[in-house]
Design a protein around this motif. Structure first.
Motif, PDB file in Angstrom:
ATOM      1  N   GLU A  43     -14.410  41.372  -1.405  1.00  0.00           N
ATOM      2  CA  GLU A  43     -13.672  40.361  -2.003  1.00  0.00           C
ATOM      3  C   GLU A  43     -13.393  39.086  -1.169  1.00  0.00           C
ATOM      4  O   GLU A  43     -13.438  37.959  -1.340  1.00  0.00           O
ATOM      5  CB  GLU A  43     -12.330  40.698  -2.636  1.00  0.00           C
ATOM      6  CG  GLU A  43     -12.477  41.865  -3.819  1.00  0.00           C
ATOM      7  CD  GLU A  43     -12.645  41.133  -4.957  1.00  0.00           C
ATOM      8  OE1 GLU A  43     -12.863  40.055  -5.100  1.00  0.00           O
ATOM      9  OE2 GLU A  43     -13.126  42.014  -5.902  1.00  0.00           O
ATOM     10  N   GLU A  46     -16.341  37.153  -0.775  1.00  0.00           N
ATOM     11  CA  GLU A  46     -16.746  36.074  -2.181  1.00  0.00           C
ATOM     12  C   GLU A  46     -15.782  34.939  -1.808  1.00  0.00           C
ATOM     13  O   GLU A  46     -16.474  33.974  -2.214  1.00  0.00           O
ATOM     14  CB  GLU A  46     -16.179  37.109  -3.143  1.00  0.00           C
ATOM     15  CG  GLU A  46     -16.261  36.059  -4.434  1.00  0.00           C
ATOM     16  CD  GLU A  46     -15.614  36.743  -5.723  1.00  0.00           C
ATOM     17  OE1 GLU A  46     -15.845  36.056  -6.690  1.00  0.00           O
ATOM     18  OE2 GLU A  46     -15.142  37.759  -5.697  1.00  0.00           O
ATOM     19  N   ARG A  50     -17.545  31.464  -1.982  1.00  0.00           N
ATOM     20  CA  ARG A  50     -17.226  30.577  -3.036  1.00  0.00           C
ATOM     21  C   ARG A  50     -16.710  29.315  -2.483  1.00  0.00           C
ATOM     22  O   ARG A  50     -16.852  28.136  -2.971  1.00  0.00           O
ATOM     23  CB  ARG A  50     -16.327  31.274  -4.112  1.00  0.00           C
ATOM     24  CG  ARG A  50     -17.160  32.140  -4.930  1.00  0.00           C
ATOM     25  CD  ARG A  50     -16.234  32.649  -6.133  1.00  0.00           C
ATOM     26  NE  ARG A  50     -16.874  33.311  -6.949  1.00  0.00           N
ATOM     27  CZ  ARG A  50     -17.238  33.247  -8.159  1.00  0.00           C
ATOM     28  NH1 ARG A  50     -17.656  31.924  -8.692  1.00  0.00           N
ATOM     29  NH2 ARG A  50     -17.692  34.457  -8.831  1.00  0.00           N
ATOM     30  N   PHE A  72     -25.021  26.595  -8.154  1.00  0.00           N
ATOM     31  CA  PHE A  72     -23.552  27.069  -8.556  1.00  0.00           C
ATOM     32  C   PHE A  72     -23.737  27.583 -10.002  1.00  0.00           C
ATOM     33  O   PHE A  72     -22.880  28.563 -10.210  1.00  0.00           O
ATOM     34  CB  PHE A  72     -22.459  26.271  -8.017  1.00  0.00           C
ATOM     35  CG  PHE A  72     -21.395  26.916  -7.669  1.00  0.00           C
ATOM     36  CD1 PHE A  72     -20.816  27.624  -6.473  1.00  0.00           C
ATOM     37  CD2 PHE A  72     -20.273  26.910  -8.816  1.00  0.00           C
ATOM     38  CE1 PHE A  72     -19.620  28.258  -6.526  1.00  0.00           C
ATOM     39  CE2 PHE A  72     -19.027  27.540  -8.832  1.00  0.00           C
ATOM     40  CZ  PHE A  72     -18.651  28.205  -7.458  1.00  0.00           C
ATOM     41  N   SER A  75     -25.555  30.493 -10.873  1.00  0.00           N
ATOM     42  CA  SER A  75     -24.654  31.701 -10.400  1.00  0.00           C
ATOM     43  C   SER A  75     -23.577  32.073 -11.681  1.00  0.00           C
ATOM     44  O   SER A  75     -23.400  33.211 -11.862  1.00  0.00           O
ATOM     45  CB  SER A  75     -24.157  31.683  -9.174  1.00  0.00           C
ATOM     46  OG  SER A  75     -22.857  30.595  -9.243  1.00  0.00           O
ATOM     47  N   GLN A  76     -22.844  31.168 -12.079  1.00  0.00           N
ATOM     48  CA  GLN A  76     -21.851  31.363 -13.138  1.00  0.00           C
ATOM     49  C   GLN A  76     -22.571  31.565 -14.407  1.00  0.00           C
ATOM     50  O   GLN A  76     -22.085  32.772 -15.397  1.00  0.00           O
ATOM     51  CB  GLN A  76     -21.154  30.055 -13.320  1.00  0.00           C
ATOM     52  CG  GLN A  76     -20.269  29.843 -12.115  1.00  0.00           C
ATOM     53  CD  GLN A  76     -19.463  31.040 -11.667  1.00  0.00           C
ATOM     54  OE1 GLN A  76     -19.695  31.512 -10.602  1.00  0.00           O
ATOM     55  NE2 GLN A  76     -18.741  31.551 -12.413  1.00  0.00           N
ATOM     56  N   ALA A  79     -23.688  35.357 -14.017  1.00  0.00           N
ATOM     57  CA  ALA A  79     -22.544  36.376 -14.064  1.00  0.00           C
ATOM     58  C   ALA A  79     -22.204  36.933 -15.423  1.00  0.00           C
ATOM     59  O   ALA A  79     -21.753  37.970 -15.446  1.00  0.00           O
ATOM     60  CB  ALA A  79     -21.381  35.569 -13.416  1.00  0.00           C
ATOM     61  N   THR A 106     -24.062  43.341  -3.678  1.00  0.00           N
ATOM     62  CA  THR A 106     -23.393  41.900  -3.030  1.00  0.00           C
ATOM     63  C   THR A 106     -23.561  41.805  -1.753  1.00  0.00           C
ATOM     64  O   THR A 106     -23.860  40.374  -1.240  1.00  0.00           O
ATOM     65  CB  THR A 106     -21.672  41.968  -3.401  1.00  0.00           C
ATOM     66  OG1 THR A 106     -21.566  42.349  -4.856  1.00  0.00           O
ATOM     67  CG2 THR A 106     -21.007  40.649  -3.048  1.00  0.00           C
ATOM     68  N   PHE A 126     -27.091  33.714  -3.134  1.00  0.00           N
ATOM     69  CA  PHE A 126     -25.917  33.565  -3.695  1.00  0.00           C
ATOM     70  C   PHE A 126     -25.563  33.996  -5.173  1.00  0.00           C
ATOM     71  O   PHE A 126     -24.633  34.499  -5.595  1.00  0.00           O
ATOM     72  CB  PHE A 126     -25.459  32.024  -3.647  1.00  0.00           C
ATOM     73  CG  PHE A 126     -24.289  31.576  -4.153  1.00  0.00           C
ATOM     74  CD1 PHE A 126     -22.804  31.996  -3.349  1.00  0.00           C
ATOM     75  CD2 PHE A 126     -24.024  30.966  -5.136  1.00  0.00           C
ATOM     76  CE1 PHE A 126     -21.688  31.596  -3.762  1.00  0.00           C
ATOM     77  CE2 PHE A 126     -22.645  30.338  -5.644  1.00  0.00           C
ATOM     78  CZ  PHE A 126     -21.586  30.661  -4.865  1.00  0.00           C
ATOM     79  N   ILE A 130     -23.128  36.616  -6.632  1.00  0.00           N
ATOM     80  CA  ILE A 130     -22.330  36.458  -7.787  1.00  0.00           C
ATOM     81  C   ILE A 130     -22.548  37.415  -9.006  1.00  0.00           C
ATOM     82  O   ILE A 130     -21.320  37.977  -9.651  1.00  0.00           O
ATOM     83  CB  ILE A 130     -22.181  35.059  -8.055  1.00  0.00           C
ATOM     84  CG1 ILE A 130     -21.873  34.182  -6.702  1.00  0.00           C
ATOM     85  CG2 ILE A 130     -21.331  34.796  -9.403  1.00  0.00           C
ATOM     86  CD1 ILE A 130     -20.311  34.271  -6.267  1.00  0.00           C
ATOM     87  N   LEU A 133     -21.187  40.826  -7.723  1.00  0.00           N
ATOM     88  CA  LEU A 133     -19.890  40.896  -7.841  1.00  0.00           C
ATOM     89  C   LEU A 133     -19.220  40.870  -9.161  1.00  0.00           C
ATOM     90  O   LEU A 133     -18.256  41.598  -9.501  1.00  0.00           O
ATOM     91  CB  LEU A 133     -19.258  39.430  -7.148  1.00  0.00           C
ATOM     92  CG  LEU A 133     -19.315  39.417  -5.753  1.00  0.00           C
ATOM     93  CD1 LEU A 133     -19.077  37.840  -5.284  1.00  0.00           C
ATOM     94  CD2 LEU A 133     -18.007  40.274  -5.350  1.00  0.00           C
ATOM     95  N   SER A 134     -19.608  40.211 -10.368  1.00  0.00           N
ATOM     96  CA  SER A 134     -19.411  40.158 -11.565  1.00  0.00           C
ATOM     97  C   SER A 134     -19.364  41.772 -12.025  1.00  0.00           C
ATOM     98  O   SER A 134     -18.365  42.320 -12.696  1.00  0.00           O
ATOM     99  CB  SER A 134     -20.264  39.305 -12.305  1.00  0.00           C
ATOM    100  OG  SER A 134     -20.125  37.984 -11.935  1.00  0.00           O
TER     101      SER A 134
END
Length: 184
Positions: A43, A46, A50, A72, A75-76, A79, A106, A126, A130, A133-134
């Motif tokens: 975390e 991350e 970010r 970016f 990545s979203q 996710a 990660t 990256f 991400i 991480l999700s």
């Protein structure tokens, strides 16, 4: 005093009699905590990534603002489907193993981001990080709620959110100074 772990979570074999329920709960908690606590450094990483991904890509790798925005956004966009894959992945591996795989994945993504000298590889690292991480966050959230008694779940969720927020703010605050002193 009863610990906030659910005794009915299956951590203690039901065929064994437990003379002291608190001892059974403590043993169950001790066995389950490593999988959840393993996510703490992940975390912090991350939050640093970010907070400073755009600065690093611009300053260290010379990437245009538009390209940074696309990376970016990508990545979203990745996710969402990655998070939706979590239930199927949990069925295949189980929650503790999926958490370990997610944390390792990660770390691999962030390592690629940090070591790549080309923006495309750094961006791929990256995006991968991400996505992992999700998945990991979804699994950890479910796992945390399973291992605590119902009365402690809101507190646990709130404490986790607070810790994440403090981690983000401390990395954002201290990270800028650290970059100035030692670089990326």
């Amino acid at each position: 005093m009863s610990l906030p772990v659910a005794a009915s979570s299956g951590a203690w074999p039901s065929h064994l009699a437990c003379a002291a329920p608190e001892a059974c709960e403590a043993a169950a908690l001790a066995r389950k905590q490593p999988a959840v606590w393993a996510t703490a450094p992940h975390e912090r990483t991350e939050s640093a990534a970010r907070s400073f991904f755009n600065v690093y890509m611009d300053d260290a790798l010379g990437v245009s603002t538009a390209t940074i925005g696309v990376l970016f956004a990508a990545s979203q966009l990745v996710a969402g489907p990655a998070t939706l894959a979590a239930p199927a992945l949990i069925k295949r591996t189980g929650k503790p193993l999926m958490i370990a795989i997610g944390v390792s994945g990660t770390a691999a993504g962030f390592l690629l981001l940090a070591l790549a000298s080309h923006w495309a590889l750094a961006g791929l690292g990256f995006i991968w990080a991400i996505a992992m991480l999700s998945v990991t966050r979804a699994v950890v959230n479910v796992y945390q709620m399973e291992i605590v008694q119902p009365g402690w779940r809101t507190f646990t969720s709130g404490a986790t959110s607070m810790a994440m927020g403090m981690g983000y703010s401390s990395m954002a605050f201290g990270g800028g100074y650290l970059i100035i002193e030692v670089g990326y």
